[in-house]
Design a protein around this motif. Structure first.
Motif, PDB file in Angstrom:
ATOM      1  N   SER A 147       0.762  -1.018  -0.079  1.00 50.23           N
ATOM      2  CA  SER A 147      -0.126   0.024  -0.140  1.00 50.23           C
ATOM      3  C   SER A 147       0.803   1.233  -0.105  1.00 50.23           C
ATOM      4  CB  SER A 147      -0.955   0.063   1.416  1.00 50.23           C
ATOM      5  OG  SER A 147      -0.150  -0.184   2.308  1.00 50.23           O
ATOM      6  N   TRP A 148       1.924   1.201   0.704  1.00 50.09           N
ATOM      7  CA  TRP A 148       2.932   2.272   0.574  1.00 50.09           C
ATOM      8  C   TRP A 148       3.415   2.521  -0.553  1.00 50.09           C
ATOM      9  CZ3 TRP A 148       8.519   2.358   3.316  1.00 50.09           C
ATOM     10  CH2 TRP A 148       8.910   3.807   3.164  1.00 50.09           C
ATOM     11  N   ASP A 149       3.853   1.413  -1.255  1.00 50.10           N
ATOM     12  CA  ASP A 149       4.334   1.719  -2.643  1.00 50.10           C
ATOM     13  C   ASP A 149       3.628   2.350  -3.820  1.00 50.10           C
ATOM     14  OD1 ASP A 149       6.528   0.637  -4.727  1.00 50.10           O
ATOM     15  OD2 ASP A 149       4.694  -0.382  -5.463  1.00 50.10           O
ATOM     16  N   GLY A 228      -1.990  -1.714  14.175  1.00 52.31           N
ATOM     17  CA  GLY A 228      -0.996  -0.781  13.743  1.00 52.31           C
ATOM     18  C   GLY A 228      -1.045  -0.922  12.030  1.00 52.31           C
ATOM     19  N   PRO A 229      -0.569  -1.889  11.589  1.00 49.26           N
ATOM     20  CA  PRO A 229      -0.596  -2.166  10.076  1.00 49.26           C
ATOM     21  C   PRO A 229      -1.936  -1.875   9.492  1.00 49.26           C
ATOM     22  CG  PRO A 229       0.723  -3.886  11.155  1.00 49.26           C
ATOM     23  CD  PRO A 229       0.241  -3.277  12.386  1.00 49.26           C
ATOM     24  N   LEU A 230      -3.051  -2.385   9.996  1.00 50.89           N
ATOM     25  CA  LEU A 230      -4.431  -1.757   9.357  1.00 50.89           C
ATOM     26  C   LEU A 230      -4.498  -0.495   9.352  1.00 50.89           C
ATOM     27  CD1 LEU A 230      -6.805  -4.904  10.628  1.00 50.89           C
ATOM     28  CD2 LEU A 230      -5.645  -4.511   8.380  1.00 50.89           C
ATOM     29  N   ALA A 231      -4.111   0.242  10.324  1.00 53.97           N
ATOM     30  CA  ALA A 231      -4.350   1.876  10.484  1.00 53.97           C
ATOM     31  C   ALA A 231      -3.303   2.287   9.345  1.00 53.97           C
ATOM     32  CB  ALA A 231      -3.941   2.283  11.613  1.00 53.97           C
ATOM     33  N   ALA A 232      -2.067   1.699   9.196  1.00 58.90           N
ATOM     34  CA  ALA A 232      -1.370   2.414   8.199  1.00 58.90           C
ATOM     35  C   ALA A 232      -1.851   1.945   6.616  1.00 58.90           C
ATOM     36  CB  ALA A 232       0.048   1.650   8.242  1.00 58.90           C
ATOM     37  N   ILE A 233      -2.437   1.039   6.501  1.00 56.12           N
ATOM     38  CA  ILE A 233      -2.773   0.386   5.117  1.00 56.12           C
ATOM     39  C   ILE A 233      -4.025   1.080   5.028  1.00 56.12           C
ATOM     40  CG2 ILE A 233      -3.895  -1.514   4.082  1.00 56.12           C
ATOM     41  CD1 ILE A 233      -2.143  -3.340   5.597  1.00 56.12           C
ATOM     42  N   SER A 234      -4.887   1.461   5.843  1.00 55.22           N
ATOM     43  CA  SER A 234      -6.150   2.310   5.574  1.00 55.22           C
ATOM     44  C   SER A 234      -5.747   3.721   5.269  1.00 55.22           C
ATOM     45  CB  SER A 234      -7.047   2.343   6.787  1.00 55.22           C
ATOM     46  OG  SER A 234      -7.388   0.991   7.198  1.00 55.22           O
ATOM     47  N   PHE A 236      -2.832   4.727   3.640  1.00 57.24           N
ATOM     48  CA  PHE A 236      -2.414   4.696   2.557  1.00 57.24           C
ATOM     49  C   PHE A 236      -3.211   4.385   1.375  1.00 57.24           C
ATOM     50  CE2 PHE A 236       1.896   3.504   4.358  1.00 57.24           C
ATOM     51  CZ  PHE A 236       2.494   4.491   4.721  1.00 57.24           C
ATOM     52  N   PHE A 237      -4.199   3.895   1.706  1.00 57.75           N
ATOM     53  CA  PHE A 237      -5.482   3.613   0.686  1.00 57.75           C
ATOM     54  C   PHE A 237      -6.303   4.538   0.331  1.00 57.75           C
ATOM     55  CE2 PHE A 237      -4.326  -0.914   0.230  1.00 57.75           C
ATOM     56  CZ  PHE A 237      -5.192  -1.204  -0.912  1.00 57.75           C
ATOM     57  N   VAL A 238      -6.488   5.421   1.407  1.00 55.50           N
ATOM     58  CA  VAL A 238      -7.232   6.571   1.483  1.00 55.50           C
ATOM     59  C   VAL A 238      -6.666   7.812   0.703  1.00 55.50           C
ATOM     60  CG1 VAL A 238      -8.269   8.659   2.568  1.00 55.50           C
ATOM     61  CG2 VAL A 238      -8.774   6.246   3.597  1.00 55.50           C
ATOM     62  N   ARG A 320      -8.841  -0.213 -11.083  1.00 57.05           N
ATOM     63  CA  ARG A 320      -9.114  -1.665 -10.985  1.00 57.05           C
ATOM     64  C   ARG A 320      -8.208  -2.689 -10.036  1.00 57.05           C
ATOM     65  NH1 ARG A 320     -11.146  -5.578 -14.428  1.00 57.05           N
ATOM     66  NH2 ARG A 320      -9.857  -7.553 -14.545  1.00 57.05           N
ATOM     67  N   THR A 321      -6.993  -2.104  -9.961  1.00 62.21           N
ATOM     68  CA  THR A 321      -5.664  -2.478  -9.150  1.00 62.21           C
ATOM     69  C   THR A 321      -6.339  -2.183  -7.755  1.00 62.21           C
ATOM     70  OG1 THR A 321      -4.096  -2.490 -10.996  1.00 62.21           O
ATOM     71  CG2 THR A 321      -3.551  -2.539  -8.688  1.00 62.21           C
ATOM     72  N   GLN A 322      -6.653  -1.015  -7.504  1.00 65.19           N
ATOM     73  CA  GLN A 322      -6.984  -0.457  -6.148  1.00 65.19           C
ATOM     74  C   GLN A 322      -8.102  -1.327  -5.589  1.00 65.19           C
ATOM     75  OE1 GLN A 322      -5.221   1.761  -4.528  1.00 65.19           O
ATOM     76  NE2 GLN A 322      -6.445   2.906  -3.178  1.00 65.19           N
ATOM     77  N   TYR A 323      -9.052  -1.621  -6.431  1.00 66.96           N
ATOM     78  CA  TYR A 323     -10.314  -2.476  -6.059  1.00 66.96           C
ATOM     79  C   TYR A 323      -9.826  -3.770  -5.566  1.00 66.96           C
ATOM     80  CZ  TYR A 323     -14.607  -4.819  -6.296  1.00 66.96           C
ATOM     81  OH  TYR A 323     -15.821  -5.601  -5.881  1.00 66.96           O
TER      82      TYR A 323
END
Length: 449
Positions: A147-149, A228-234, A236-238, A320-323
């Motif tokens: 997600s960071w990348d 923590g990882p879920l918060a970071a992933i959320s 980055f996705f936002v 599409r990739t994001q979804y």
């Protein structure tokens, strides 16, 4: 396990053994009233013995399908060289982690869940919790890097991507470091060393010391490796969604400017505005004279920029990739949540003979659900890589109503008396009815209709 009646056991000096270990050993020796019970053989848990066959079947099905589907996913990425994209390189790391879960972690976890006494030796007693947790931590860290990348790529498309190989190695090393304190809280006792009886040779106990330090450690693991990882992933996705919206608007401006390219140099006699790039630049200059930092000047500058530069991101592909990536991560987080909460609550709850069956069944269900993403991820990836026409064709196979309409129209006879060719599969039932009506109208007046 309960000791046979009319027999006594002499205990050696056990001053080096903590008192809580002897309490557990006492419960083990008195748990079952069976004189013929041999503790040197695996003894199934009484609470799960009736459902053991069903549990082994569903766990085995999960493991076999998980290994097969992930290997097919791995071969697909290598065959089409998708690993050149860092996103798919991170998916390969997740595939390796899922295969390890199905081949190593799942069978050993199932054995521990179904067998009452410990038969795996001192080495696995110490390292089994580490082996169980390392792939879970690798999966979460892989999703963080992925997600960071993607956020970096969508924000700065010209910058180099994150090195996938370095991030992969870092995820495994970090996961190993996170589970290193586990052996401190695990104790292995060989009862044959303390009980003068041949029936206890090789009988051992593997226990976890649920002290206050262990509680704090488990809370820290929950925060560092899950919350923590879920918060970071959320986050980055936002941010990635915002960048995609920005690129989508830019692509719309660029497309609009390309479609009006021939009309930029012409002025309509009924219009008072000339749509030329020169006018845009002159208007931007006029705005800058009034207010250098006005909103209109920035808007005109952005419009002029995207009229001269094609967008650097394929918005449709990235959406599409994001979804699909969001779907994969969401499924993993939801399926893993019950197990992580149960492990966190287990530290605060005490297991007794009265509630042991509830603990056993809860763990069996939560562990199975926690490993379910190993099978779901390849399915989502297949939908991701499948073309739109293939999806529509696949959906058509499951539309029973369309099948009935298709069969009613497949033998259409021409006016010459020869049967027409079989109708092609039509995605929409309304369109299929229209085709039938056209064919009936075409052969009207013929004696064969």
């Amino acid at each position: 396990m309960m000791a046979p009646e009319n027999e006594t056991f002499t205990l050696k000096d056990h001053s080096d053994v903590p008192p809580y270990i002897w309490e557990i050993a006492h419960q083990l020796l008195l748990g079952v009233d069976d004189k013929k019970l041999d503790l040197r053989e695996p003894q199934p848990k009484k609470s799960l013995e009736s459902a053991a066959a069903y549990i082994i079947f569903v766990y085995g099905l999960l493991a076999v399908y998980g290994v097969f589907s992930n290997l097919m996913l791995f071969v697909h990425i290598l065959r089409y060289r998708l690993y050149k994209d860092p996103t798919f390189s991170f998916i390969i790391n997740n595939v390796v982690s899922d295969v390890m879960k199905c081949v190593v972690v799942l069978p050993m976890t199932l054995y521990v869940l179904l067998v009452q006494n410990w038969m795996l030796g001192e080495l696995l007693c110490t390292f089994l919790p580490m082996i169980q947790d390392i792939p879970l931590h690798v999966t979460m860290l892989t999703y963080v890097f992925l997600s960071w990348d993607r956020y970096r790529y969508l924000r700065h498309p010209t910058l180099p991507r994150l090195p996938a190989f370095v991030c992969t190695i870092g995820s495994w090393l970090t996961s190993v470091c996170l589970v290193l304190p586990y052996p401190i809280y695990i104790t292995h006792i060989d009862l044959g060393m303390y009980v003068k009886d041949s029936t206890f040779d090789g009988v051992s106990i593997c226990v976890v010391n649920l002290t206050d330090d262990m509680k704090e450690y488990m809370r820290g693991i929950f925060l560092v490796t899950y919350a923590g990882p879920l918060a970071a992933i959320s986050y980055f996705f936002v941010c990635s969604s915002r960048e995609l919206a920005y690129h989508s608007n830019a692509a719309a401006v660029y497309f609009d400017s390309r479609t009006r390219g021939d009309g930029r140099s012409r002025t309509d006699s009924n219009s008072t505005v000339t749509a030329t790039t020169t006018d845009l630049r002159s208007s931007r200059g006029a705005c800058s004279q009034d207010s250098r930092y006005s909103t209109d000047s920035y808007a005109d500058y952005g419009r002029t920029r995207y009229e001269t530069h094609e967008p650097e991101v394929d918005v449709v592909k990235e959406k599409r990739t994001q979804y699909y990536l969001g779907t994969i991560i969401t499924v993993n987080a939801v399926c893993l949540c019950p197990l992580m909460i149960m492990r966190l609550a287990r530290v605060a709850l005490s297991e007794t003979y009265d509630n042991s069956s509830h603990f056993d069944y809860t763990y069996v269900i939560f562990v199975w659900v926690g490993f379910l993403p190993t099978c779901v991820t390849p399915l989502v990836f297949t939908c991701w890589q499948m073309s739109r026409s293939s999806k529509k064709r696949l959906k058509g196979y499951f539309r029973f109503s369309n099948r009935k309409l298709r069969h009613s129209c497949e033998m259409v006879v021409t006016s010459a008396g020869t049967p027409a060719s079989r109708l092609k599969i039509v995605e929409s039932s309304d369109r299929l009815e229209d085709v039938c009506q056209i064919n009936r109208a075409g052969c009207a007046g013929s004696s064969f209709c």
